[in-house]
Each structure stands twice: as structure tokens, then as C-alpha cells.
Scaffold this motif. Structure first.
Motif, PDB file in Angstrom:
ATOM      1  N   UNK A 139     -29.831-120.292 -78.688  1.00 51.92           N
ATOM      2  CA  UNK A 139     -29.121-120.547 -77.460  1.00 51.92           C
ATOM      3  C   UNK A 139     -27.577-120.599 -77.633  1.00 51.92           C
ATOM      4  N   UNK A 140     -27.340-121.212 -78.884  1.00 56.68           N
ATOM      5  CA  UNK A 140     -25.931-121.476 -79.178  1.00 56.68           C
ATOM      6  C   UNK A 140     -25.439-120.072 -79.560  1.00 56.68           C
ATOM      7  N   UNK A 141     -26.038-119.409 -80.036  1.00 60.47           N
ATOM      8  CA  UNK A 141     -25.337-117.948 -80.421  1.00 60.47           C
ATOM      9  C   UNK A 141     -25.329-117.312 -79.214  1.00 60.47           C
ATOM     10  N   UNK A 142     -26.212-117.547 -78.126  1.00 59.72           N
ATOM     11  CA  UNK A 142     -25.779-116.762 -77.018  1.00 59.72           C
ATOM     12  C   UNK A 142     -24.840-117.265 -76.246  1.00 59.72           C
ATOM     13  N   UNK A 143     -24.843-118.520 -76.283  1.00 58.66           N
ATOM     14  CA  UNK A 143     -23.498-119.085 -75.405  1.00 58.66           C
ATOM     15  C   UNK A 143     -22.198-118.941 -76.086  1.00 58.66           C
ATOM     16  N   UNK A 144     -22.007-119.014 -77.398  1.00 57.21           N
ATOM     17  CA  UNK A 144     -20.645-118.669 -78.129  1.00 57.21           C
ATOM     18  C   UNK A 144     -20.835-117.588 -79.185  1.00 57.21           C
ATOM     19  N   UNK A 145     -21.128-116.581 -78.727  1.00 58.56           N
ATOM     20  CA  UNK A 145     -20.879-115.413 -79.511  1.00 58.56           C
ATOM     21  C   UNK A 145     -19.865-114.925 -80.496  1.00 58.56           C
ATOM     22  N   UNK A 146     -18.597-115.508 -80.114  1.00 62.75           N
ATOM     23  CA  UNK A 146     -17.415-115.061 -80.567  1.00 62.75           C
ATOM     24  C   UNK A 146     -16.702-116.482 -81.483  1.00 62.75           C
ATOM     25  N   UNK A 147     -17.529-117.524 -81.460  1.00 63.83           N
ATOM     26  CA  UNK A 147     -17.060-118.522 -82.419  1.00 63.83           C
ATOM     27  C   UNK A 147     -17.501-118.431 -83.690  1.00 63.83           C
ATOM     28  N   UNK A 148     -16.548-118.033 -84.767  1.00 60.25           N
ATOM     29  CA  UNK A 148     -17.070-117.487 -86.014  1.00 60.25           C
ATOM     30  C   UNK A 148     -17.525-118.743 -86.631  1.00 60.25           C
ATOM     31  N   UNK A 156     -19.078-121.582 -85.638  1.00 59.83           N
ATOM     32  CA  UNK A 156     -20.236-121.968 -85.188  1.00 59.83           C
ATOM     33  C   UNK A 156     -21.442-120.909 -85.818  1.00 59.83           C
ATOM     34  N   UNK A 157     -21.046-119.543 -85.647  1.00 53.32           N
ATOM     35  CA  UNK A 157     -22.187-118.619 -86.256  1.00 53.32           C
ATOM     36  C   UNK A 157     -22.326-118.632 -87.811  1.00 53.32           C
ATOM     37  N   UNK A 158     -21.293-119.252 -88.391  1.00 47.36           N
ATOM     38  CA  UNK A 158     -21.460-119.663 -89.760  1.00 47.36           C
ATOM     39  C   UNK A 158     -22.393-120.668 -89.973  1.00 47.36           C
ATOM     40  N   UNK A 159     -22.117-121.651 -89.363  1.00 41.13           N
ATOM     41  CA  UNK A 159     -22.948-122.939 -89.246  1.00 41.13           C
ATOM     42  C   UNK A 159     -24.316-122.544 -89.235  1.00 41.13           C
ATOM     43  N   UNK A 215     -17.013-128.319 -80.557  1.00 44.45           N
ATOM     44  CA  UNK A 215     -15.785-127.480 -80.588  1.00 44.45           C
ATOM     45  C   UNK A 215     -15.664-126.373 -79.887  1.00 44.45           C
ATOM     46  N   UNK A 216     -16.824-125.593 -79.883  1.00 46.99           N
ATOM     47  CA  UNK A 216     -16.827-124.106 -79.127  1.00 46.99           C
ATOM     48  C   UNK A 216     -16.843-124.372 -77.728  1.00 46.99           C
ATOM     49  N   UNK A 217     -17.660-125.422 -77.495  1.00 48.14           N
ATOM     50  CA  UNK A 217     -17.605-125.910 -75.894  1.00 48.14           C
ATOM     51  C   UNK A 217     -16.138-126.442 -75.495  1.00 48.14           C
ATOM     52  N   UNK A 218     -15.266-127.059 -76.103  1.00 44.46           N
ATOM     53  CA  UNK A 218     -14.071-127.323 -75.972  1.00 44.46           C
ATOM     54  C   UNK A 218     -13.052-126.378 -75.825  1.00 44.46           C
ATOM     55  N   UNK A 219     -13.262-125.323 -77.091  1.00 43.19           N
ATOM     56  CA  UNK A 219     -12.443-124.146 -76.826  1.00 43.19           C
ATOM     57  C   UNK A 219     -12.581-123.354 -75.768  1.00 43.19           C
ATOM     58  N   UNK A 220     -14.019-123.167 -75.410  1.00 36.95           N
ATOM     59  CA  UNK A 220     -14.282-122.237 -74.057  1.00 36.95           C
ATOM     60  C   UNK A 220     -13.704-122.886 -72.971  1.00 36.95           C
ATOM     61  N   UNK A 221     -13.925-124.178 -72.801  1.00 36.82           N
ATOM     62  CA  UNK A 221     -13.354-124.848 -71.629  1.00 36.82           C
ATOM     63  C   UNK A 221     -11.912-124.876 -71.478  1.00 36.82           C
ATOM     64  N   UNK A 222     -11.290-125.053 -72.714  1.00 33.54           N
ATOM     65  CA  UNK A 222     -10.003-124.893 -72.668  1.00 33.54           C
ATOM     66  C   UNK A 222      -9.333-123.424 -72.303  1.00 33.54           C
ATOM     67  N   UNK A 223     -10.011-122.410 -72.517  1.00 30.72           N
ATOM     68  CA  UNK A 223      -9.642-121.060 -72.128  1.00 30.72           C
ATOM     69  C   UNK A 223      -9.895-120.897 -70.876  1.00 30.72           C
ATOM     70  N   UNK A 224     -11.101-121.304 -70.278  1.00 35.91           N
ATOM     71  CA  UNK A 224     -11.308-121.180 -68.936  1.00 35.91           C
ATOM     72  C   UNK A 224     -10.272-121.892 -67.960  1.00 35.91           C
ATOM     73  N   UNK A 225      -9.721-123.121 -68.526  1.00 36.54           N
ATOM     74  CA  UNK A 225      -8.799-123.746 -67.694  1.00 36.54           C
ATOM     75  C   UNK A 225      -7.657-122.914 -67.720  1.00 36.54           C
TER      76      UNK A 225
END
Length: 195
Positions: A41-50, A52-55, A118-128
Motif C-alpha cells: 500500500x505504501x509503495x502504491x501511495x508514495x512511489x517517488x519517495x526514495x 520510503x522505498x529503501x525502508x 515523512x512521505x505524507x507530510x511531503x506530499x501534503x506540502x506539495x499539494x498545498x
């Protein structure tokens, strides 16, 4: 995911000869398996967050390492150990799994969860930022549209040409009586505020 499922299949195939160990192995895979759906699910939600993908990759790697370690124990048991030592060896592996492998797995899951936040915060910030940018663009388009509307309502008459034409029609001496009056002279010299 294929390397993970392949490792699990090989290990289950080897472990099926050792029923007590097989049950323990299934219990361990159940614990691991409870966390795997979140990884996808996390991979699908945040495919560009390096990070997270590494974790997530590290979590997958922990599972593969567990499978390799367990497979090694089963292979050793199959070729060299009598079945009496199996229980002792599996108990040591089980203890090691709980203390070392499972702890590492949980730590890596915790790290993955932090990266999700962190991915969620970054994505929310980008959306704002994107919403703000879109709002500014809409406001700019609205102002341009309003300006164009105002400009379209203005006269498109060539006023300079009309002024020159009317100036030529002017009679000499027109309006000179006004400029000769005392009130006008006083106003033009700055002595009066009104005419």
C-alpha cells in the motif's frame, strides 16, 4: 515481491519434513505476513519517495534473510544432524529469531512507518503548494479576463486623428478671450486655487 515469495516457498517445502519446526515457521510467517500488505500500500501511495522505498526494501530483505537463515538450518539438519538435535537447534534459531531477526524486522517496520509519515507530510506540502499555485493562476486569469473585458468596452476610435482633424477646423482666436481675463491670469500664475 517474487524473491520474497520464492524464498518462502523454498523454506516451507524444506520445513514440511519437520512438523514441529514447520508449525513454528508458519507462526513466524504469520507475524511477518501481517505487516506485508502495508508495504504494498505504501509503495502504491508514495512511489517517488526514495527513502520510503529503501525502508520497504530493507523490510523485504529482512524476510529474505530470515528465509535464508532458516533454510540453512534445515539443510544442515537434513544432512548431518539426528532428529533429536532438531528441537534444540530450532529452539536456538527460534530464540535468535525473536531476539535478533524479529527485533530488527520490527525496527525496520518502525523506520518504514516514520518514512510513511515523512512521505505524507511531503506530499501534503506539495499539494498545498500546488493548490496555492493553481489559485494564483486562476486569479491571474480572472484579472486578465476582467482587463480584456474593460479594454473591449473602451472606444476603439482613433482619437489622435480625430483631434488633429478638429484642430484644423478651429478658427483663429477662438478661446483667447478666456486666457486674457484677470481671473485666468491669476490662476495660471499660481495666485488662485480655483478659476
Amino acid at each position: 515481491m517474487a524473491p520474497i515469495w520464492g524464498s518462502i516457498r523454498v523454506l516451507i517445502h524444506i520445513a514440511k519434513e519437520y512438523q514441529k519446526c514447520f508449525k513454528n515457521l508458519i507462526n513466524m510467517f504469520t507475524r511477518i505476513g501481517n505487516n506485508l500488505p502495508r508495504c504494498r500500500i505504501y509503495q502504491a501511495l508514495f512511489p517517488s519517495h526514495g527513502r520510503l522505498l529503501q525502508a520497504i526494501s530493507i523490510v523485504y530483505l529482512d524476510i529474505i534473510h530470515f528465509c535464508v537463515d532458516a533454510k540453512t538450518i534445515f539443510r544442515k539438519l537434513k544432512h548431518s544432524m539426528p532428529r533429536a538435535l532438531l528441537k534444540f537447534t530450532w529452539k536456538n534459531f527460534n530464540d535468535e529469531f525473536r531476539e535478533k531477526i524479529l527485533t530488527k524486522f520490527r525496527d525496520n517496520l518502525t523506520n518504514m512507518e516514520k518514512e510513511v509519515m515523512i512521505s505524507h507530510i511531503i506530499k501534503s506540502s506539495r499539494n498545498r503548494v500546488l493548490m496555492h499555485t493553481n489559485k494564483e493562476k486562476r486569479e491571474k486569469r480572472r484579472k486578465i479576463k476582467r482587463r480584456n473585458l474593460l479594454l473591449s468596452n473602451l472606444s476603439s476610435l482613433a482619437y489622435v486623428d480625430k483631434h488633429m482633424k478638429e484642430r484644423k477646423r478651429r478658427h483663429p482666436g477662438t478661446g483667447t478671450w478666456l486666457t486674457r481675463t484677470n481671473k485666468f491670469q491669476k490662476w495660471i500664475s499660481g495666485g488662485s486655487d480655483c478659476l
